[in-house]
Design an enzyme around this catalytic site. Structure first.
Site: not given
Length: 267
Positions: A99, A124, A151, A174, A245-247
């Site tokens: 991921e 990450e 990276d 992004d 919850k944000f989605e």
């Protein structure tokens, strides 16, 4: 391309970077906060000067630091240039899914629990995000997640062997919406080629974005990679993402997610 609903980046606010960052800095493919490049990014062979993330600062809470101190030696490592022995690290041989951009780890932890037969490697840069994931791993006793800080392109180039991955997930990179910044996007032709080379035959690349123009870019560039094709066989991994919850909030606002699922051509 699948229209599967909207997303807000607050939950996975800081997915993996395309370049390393200092301890007190954060970098994000997904997070849209902060601006500019980090001066210490050394890039990679494929992207020697391009910085695909935005700088952010982040410090750990005392609870996060304690979780980091307990869990990092067991399940975490900095990105390097040595091939990973994932069988030894996970303590078993199992399908390996990478991921890119685990953010705060909500989706990572949920998908790991849903696929206990899979070894999930999360990349990450944002240290507080990784700390939150470590907290979830410890709290829920999730045995099949390992995390790398640094990276993601270097991970693909140096740390995973060709034809070794069952799947790669890139959720909400992004979009770098300004035309002059498009060169900073993670998903370039070279990255698609690199990902394809690390997938085993029949392996899957799953990409999701909520940015319409970036979706067109992804469809065009990814569709042009000769080693990838539209998936027409049973996938070796789940494509179901947990809805945060944000989605859910973004869904009510009318945002749209475009998802792409390609398979590595089986020879």
């Amino acid at each position: 391309m699948r229209d599967n609903g909207p997303v807000n980046h607050a939950d996975q606010e800081t997915p993996a970077s395309a370049g390393p960052a200092p301890d007190d800095a954060a970098a994000s493919f997904d997070g849209r906060q902060g601006d500019g490049d980090t001066g210490r990014s050394r890039g990679s062979r494929l992207h020697p000067r391009v910085t695909s993330f935005r700088s952010r600062r982040g410090s750990l809470t005392p609870a996060q630091q304690q979780a980091w101190d307990r869990m990092w030696p067991q399940v975490g490592a900095e990105v390097g240039d040595t091939l990973l022995d994932t069988t030894a690290w996970f303590g078993r041989q199992a399908p390996l899914v990478l991921e890119i951009g685990s953010g705060t780890g909500t989706a990572t932890a949920a998908m790991a629990k849903a696929e206990p037969h899979v070894n999930l490697l999360a990349v990450e840069v944002y240290r507080p995000g990784l700390a939150q994931l470590l907290q979830q791993i410890e709290r829920d006793d999730i045995p099949n997640v390992r995390v790398l800080r640094g990276d993601a392109v270097e991970v693909l180039e140096n740390m995973v062997a060709p034809a070794s991955l069952t799947g790669v997930r890139v959720f909400f990179p992004d979009p770098w919406p300004k035309a002059r910044h498009h060169k900073r996007r993670l998903l370039q032709a070279s990255t698609f080629a690199l990902i394809a080379s690390r997938l085993r035959p029949g392996g899957v690349l799953h990409v999701a974005t909520d940015h319409a123009e970036y979706a067109e870019w992804i469809a065009e560039v990814g569709g042009a990679e000769p080693a990838l094709t539209a998936l027409d066989w049973e996938s070796p991994m789940t494509h179901e993402r947990p809805v945060t919850k944000f989605e859910d909030k973004a869904h009510r606002a009318g945002s749209t997610i475009n998802e792409f699922i390609w398979g590595r051509i089986r020879s």
